[in-house]
Design a protein around this motif. Structure first.
Motif, PDB file in Angstrom:
ATOM      1  N   VAL A 124       1.002  -0.965   0.115  1.00 38.23           N
ATOM      2  CA  VAL A 124      -0.011   0.055  -0.015  1.00 38.23           C
ATOM      3  C   VAL A 124       0.838   1.237  -0.004  1.00 38.23           C
ATOM      4  O   VAL A 124       1.244   1.542   0.950  1.00 38.23           O
ATOM      5  N   ASP A 125       1.427   1.642  -1.278  1.00 36.14           N
ATOM      6  CA  ASP A 125       2.383   2.865  -1.403  1.00 36.14           C
ATOM      7  C   ASP A 125       1.831   3.972  -1.872  1.00 36.14           C
ATOM      8  O   ASP A 125       2.573   4.999  -2.197  1.00 36.14           O
ATOM      9  N   GLY A 126       0.636   3.894  -2.508  1.00 36.32           N
ATOM     10  CA  GLY A 126      -0.088   5.017  -2.997  1.00 36.32           C
ATOM     11  C   GLY A 126       0.672   5.306  -4.488  1.00 36.32           C
ATOM     12  O   GLY A 126       0.115   6.372  -5.000  1.00 36.32           O
ATOM     13  N   ILE A 127       0.957   4.238  -5.110  1.00 36.80           N
ATOM     14  CA  ILE A 127       1.436   4.426  -6.430  1.00 36.80           C
ATOM     15  C   ILE A 127       0.539   3.446  -7.307  1.00 36.80           C
ATOM     16  O   ILE A 127       0.688   2.297  -7.172  1.00 36.80           O
ATOM     17  N   TYR A 128       0.007   4.050  -8.210  1.00 36.29           N
ATOM     18  CA  TYR A 128      -1.155   3.269  -9.026  1.00 36.29           C
ATOM     19  C   TYR A 128      -0.296   2.496 -10.233  1.00 36.29           C
ATOM     20  O   TYR A 128      -0.089   3.181 -11.271  1.00 36.29           O
ATOM     21  N   GLY A 129       0.350   1.448  -9.966  1.00 32.84           N
ATOM     22  CA  GLY A 129       1.107   0.393 -11.162  1.00 32.84           C
ATOM     23  C   GLY A 129       0.204  -0.263 -11.515  1.00 32.84           C
ATOM     24  O   GLY A 129      -1.018  -0.719 -11.492  1.00 32.84           O
ATOM     25  N   THR A 130       0.793  -1.222 -12.412  1.00 31.36           N
ATOM     26  CA  THR A 130       0.315  -2.297 -13.109  1.00 31.36           C
ATOM     27  C   THR A 130      -0.477  -3.280 -12.012  1.00 31.36           C
ATOM     28  O   THR A 130      -1.365  -3.741 -12.467  1.00 31.36           O
ATOM     29  N   ASN A 131       0.246  -3.457 -11.007  1.00 26.43           N
ATOM     30  CA  ASN A 131      -0.457  -4.550  -9.854  1.00 26.43           C
ATOM     31  C   ASN A 131      -1.559  -3.974  -9.618  1.00 26.43           C
ATOM     32  O   ASN A 131      -2.776  -4.692  -9.227  1.00 26.43           O
ATOM     33  N   THR A 132      -1.921  -2.777  -9.227  1.00 30.78           N
ATOM     34  CA  THR A 132      -3.160  -1.964  -8.762  1.00 30.78           C
ATOM     35  C   THR A 132      -4.136  -1.958 -10.012  1.00 30.78           C
ATOM     36  O   THR A 132      -5.315  -2.450  -9.661  1.00 30.78           O
ATOM     37  N   ARG A 133      -3.580  -1.718 -11.015  1.00 28.85           N
ATOM     38  CA  ARG A 133      -4.621  -1.628 -12.341  1.00 28.85           C
ATOM     39  C   ARG A 133      -5.271  -3.293 -12.114  1.00 28.85           C
ATOM     40  O   ARG A 133      -6.457  -3.162 -12.357  1.00 28.85           O
ATOM     41  N   ASP A 134      -4.439  -4.242 -12.233  1.00 31.31           N
ATOM     42  CA  ASP A 134      -4.823  -5.666 -12.466  1.00 31.31           C
ATOM     43  C   ASP A 134      -5.649  -6.044 -11.284  1.00 31.31           C
ATOM     44  O   ASP A 134      -6.876  -6.577 -11.471  1.00 31.31           O
ATOM     45  N   ALA A 135      -5.398  -5.471 -10.024  1.00 31.97           N
ATOM     46  CA  ALA A 135      -6.474  -5.820  -9.086  1.00 31.97           C
ATOM     47  C   ALA A 135      -7.843  -5.125  -9.248  1.00 31.97           C
ATOM     48  O   ALA A 135      -8.690  -5.683  -8.781  1.00 31.97           O
ATOM     49  N   VAL A 136      -7.725  -3.743  -9.502  1.00 28.91           N
ATOM     50  CA  VAL A 136      -8.993  -3.240 -10.116  1.00 28.91           C
ATOM     51  C   VAL A 136      -9.854  -3.906 -10.976  1.00 28.91           C
ATOM     52  O   VAL A 136     -11.047  -3.872 -10.731  1.00 28.91           O
ATOM     53  N   ARG A 137      -9.037  -4.232 -11.804  1.00 28.17           N
ATOM     54  CA  ARG A 137      -9.833  -4.855 -12.916  1.00 28.17           C
ATOM     55  C   ARG A 137     -10.587  -6.235 -12.542  1.00 28.17           C
ATOM     56  O   ARG A 137     -11.467  -6.448 -12.764  1.00 28.17           O
ATOM     57  N   ALA A 138      -9.728  -6.908 -11.611  1.00 30.79           N
ATOM     58  CA  ALA A 138     -10.370  -8.233 -11.080  1.00 30.79           C
ATOM     59  C   ALA A 138     -11.484  -8.147 -10.127  1.00 30.79           C
ATOM     60  O   ALA A 138     -12.583  -8.678 -10.251  1.00 30.79           O
ATOM     61  N   PHE A 139     -11.509  -6.695  -9.361  1.00 33.88           N
ATOM     62  CA  PHE A 139     -12.941  -6.548  -8.707  1.00 33.88           C
ATOM     63  C   PHE A 139     -13.695  -5.985  -9.571  1.00 33.88           C
ATOM     64  O   PHE A 139     -14.925  -6.321  -9.304  1.00 33.88           O
ATOM     65  N   GLN A 140     -13.500  -5.214 -10.656  1.00 32.94           N
ATOM     66  CA  GLN A 140     -14.502  -4.820 -11.411  1.00 32.94           C
ATOM     67  C   GLN A 140     -15.203  -5.929 -12.195  1.00 32.94           C
ATOM     68  O   GLN A 140     -16.404  -5.924 -12.269  1.00 32.94           O
ATOM     69  N   ARG A 141     -14.632  -6.868 -12.528  1.00 34.61           N
ATOM     70  CA  ARG A 141     -15.008  -8.166 -13.237  1.00 34.61           C
ATOM     71  C   ARG A 141     -15.806  -9.039 -12.225  1.00 34.61           C
ATOM     72  O   ARG A 141     -17.100  -9.554 -12.556  1.00 34.61           O
ATOM     73  N   SER A 142     -15.506  -8.984 -10.885  1.00 30.75           N
ATOM     74  CA  SER A 142     -16.183  -9.769  -9.848  1.00 30.75           C
ATOM     75  C   SER A 142     -17.509  -9.050  -9.663  1.00 30.75           C
ATOM     76  O   SER A 142     -18.367  -9.960  -9.348  1.00 30.75           O
ATOM     77  N   VAL A 143     -17.622  -7.951  -9.591  1.00 34.73           N
ATOM     78  CA  VAL A 143     -18.808  -7.267  -9.473  1.00 34.73           C
ATOM     79  C   VAL A 143     -19.891  -6.931 -10.613  1.00 34.73           C
ATOM     80  O   VAL A 143     -20.852  -6.147 -10.417  1.00 34.73           O
ATOM     81  N   GLY A 144     -19.339  -7.146 -11.759  1.00 38.21           N
ATOM     82  CA  GLY A 144     -20.058  -7.065 -13.050  1.00 38.21           C
ATOM     83  C   GLY A 144     -20.160  -5.543 -13.263  1.00 38.21           C
ATOM     84  O   GLY A 144     -21.093  -5.085 -14.181  1.00 38.21           O
ATOM     85  N   ILE A 145     -19.172  -4.752 -13.263  1.00 37.45           N
ATOM     86  CA  ILE A 145     -19.015  -3.494 -13.799  1.00 37.45           C
ATOM     87  C   ILE A 145     -17.987  -3.115 -14.956  1.00 37.45           C
ATOM     88  O   ILE A 145     -17.107  -4.215 -15.085  1.00 37.45           O
ATOM     89  N   THR A 146     -18.006  -2.189 -15.546  1.00 37.85           N
ATOM     90  CA  THR A 146     -17.162  -2.025 -16.867  1.00 37.85           C
ATOM     91  C   THR A 146     -15.492  -2.443 -16.166  1.00 37.85           C
ATOM     92  O   THR A 146     -15.094  -1.526 -15.352  1.00 37.85           O
ATOM     93  N   VAL A 147     -14.776  -3.432 -17.147  1.00 38.20           N
ATOM     94  CA  VAL A 147     -13.612  -3.565 -16.545  1.00 38.20           C
ATOM     95  C   VAL A 147     -12.418  -2.592 -17.499  1.00 38.20           C
ATOM     96  O   VAL A 147     -12.321  -2.937 -18.715  1.00 38.20           O
ATOM     97  N   ASP A 148     -12.114  -1.780 -16.660  1.00 36.47           N
ATOM     98  CA  ASP A 148     -11.232  -0.967 -17.368  1.00 36.47           C
ATOM     99  C   ASP A 148      -9.755  -0.552 -16.536  1.00 36.47           C
ATOM    100  O   ASP A 148      -9.060   0.259 -17.076  1.00 36.47           O
ATOM    101  N   GLY A 149      -9.969  -0.990 -15.509  1.00 35.41           N
ATOM    102  CA  GLY A 149      -8.681  -0.887 -14.688  1.00 35.41           C
ATOM    103  C   GLY A 149      -8.620   0.360 -13.939  1.00 35.41           C
ATOM    104  O   GLY A 149      -7.531   0.978 -13.499  1.00 35.41           O
ATOM    105  N   ILE A 150      -9.499   1.258 -14.300  1.00 39.96           N
ATOM    106  CA  ILE A 150      -9.652   2.788 -13.662  1.00 39.96           C
ATOM    107  C   ILE A 150     -10.214   2.926 -12.441  1.00 39.96           C
ATOM    108  O   ILE A 150     -11.749   2.319 -12.563  1.00 39.96           O
ATOM    109  N   ALA A 151      -9.939   3.324 -11.275  1.00 39.14           N
ATOM    110  CA  ALA A 151     -10.802   3.623 -10.130  1.00 39.14           C
ATOM    111  C   ALA A 151     -11.660   4.790 -10.379  1.00 39.14           C
ATOM    112  O   ALA A 151     -11.394   5.920  -9.588  1.00 39.14           O
ATOM    113  N   GLY A 152     -12.589   4.857 -10.968  1.00 37.16           N
ATOM    114  CA  GLY A 152     -13.656   5.905 -11.304  1.00 37.16           C
ATOM    115  C   GLY A 152     -14.629   6.026 -10.128  1.00 37.16           C
ATOM    116  O   GLY A 152     -14.656   5.278  -9.474  1.00 37.16           O
ATOM    117  N   GLN A 153     -15.405   6.913 -10.512  1.00 38.55           N
ATOM    118  CA  GLN A 153     -16.515   7.153  -9.559  1.00 38.55           C
ATOM    119  C   GLN A 153     -17.597   5.774  -9.188  1.00 38.55           C
ATOM    120  O   GLN A 153     -17.693   5.412  -8.207  1.00 38.55           O
TER     121      GLN A 153
END
Length: 242
Positions: free
Chosen positions: A75-104
């Motif tokens: 948890v370093d506050g740097i949005y790298g590829t690992n964070t992006r991939d984690a966001v994508r995995a979360f988005q996919r799991s809850v059925g929202i657009t999978v773009d790797g961006i932590a938007g609204q």
């Protein structure tokens, strides 16, 4: 040298027209640039966390994803590829657009939008917590009596307080296998007004479930372990259990 007065007058007219056009362009552009918004809304454009972003919001996203089991990095506050991939995995799991961006929308589903705690009538939970609770009630208890909707909300809150479950609403809701509606068609349906009210009633302390931490519909559940739980109360089609 003779001065052509007509040509001089024409030149001045052209210069004045150009100047007026420039003033009009500046008048239109300046308010938008000062507000930082789109068009004439005057609202600030929301910053989105994505590859290359840094700061406290990125740390909050990383912490929440780590809590939910989607992120294993620092948890370093740097949005790298690992964070992006984690966001994508979360988005996919809850059925929202999978773009790797932590938007609204992603922040809302993570329980991070809405920022501060609202206190008072929402029991110290943030507005996004209340929205997520209402969304879960609406999806899980669609068609159930109002008391049953509040009871479903109460079960979620009881889990937040229970040592065996995550200590946040989003953690409880997205715990793997906890709520089937998170991954079915009900999740994409509009949130019912009754569910929004039920969420607030549950947060304000109404617990029709009698302290339950489980519930199930016997017509839809064949799980032997769940059916073995001591039943506290029956409301509508749900049995509420310890």
């Amino acid at each position: 040298m003779k001065i052509n007065k007509q040509a001089l007058r024409r030149a001045w007219e052209i210069a004045i027209i150009i100047l007026l056009n420039l003033l009009i362009i500046l008048a239109v552009a300046l308010p938008s640039s000062l507000s930082g918004g789109d068009g004439d809304t005057g609202e600030a454009v929301e910053a989105l966390s994505q590859i290359g972003s840094r700061g406290d919001e990125v740390r909050r996203v990383q912490s929440k994803l780590k809590e939910l089991g989607f992120y294993t990095g620092k948890v370093d506050g740097i949005y790298g590829t690992n964070t992006r991939d984690a966001v994508r995995a979360f988005q996919r799991s809850v059925g929202i657009t999978v773009d790797g961006i932590a938007g609204q929308k992603t922040l809302l589903f993570l329980g991070l939008s809405g920022g501060s705690s609202t206190g008072g009538s929402t029991g110290g939970y943030s507005s996004s917590d209340v929205q997520l609770l209402a969304k879960t009630i609406s999806a899980e208890a669609r068609g159930e009596p109002y008391e049953g909707q509040v009871a479903v909300g109460a079960v979620i809150l009881n889990r937040v307080e229970h040592a065996s479950f995550p200590d946040t609403i989003s953690g409880v809701v997205y715990q793997p296998g906890a709520f089937s509606a998170v991954r079915d068609m009900n999740w994409s349906q509009p949130v019912a007004a009754s569910a929004e009210k039920a969420a607030r009633d549950a947060i304000n302390g109404w617990d029709p479930s009698g302290g339950a931490i489980y519930y199930y519909n016997p017509a839809k559940t064949s799980n032997k372990w769940m059916r073995s739980r001591p039943v506290i109360k029956t409301i509508g089609n749900h049995l509420f259990c310890k």
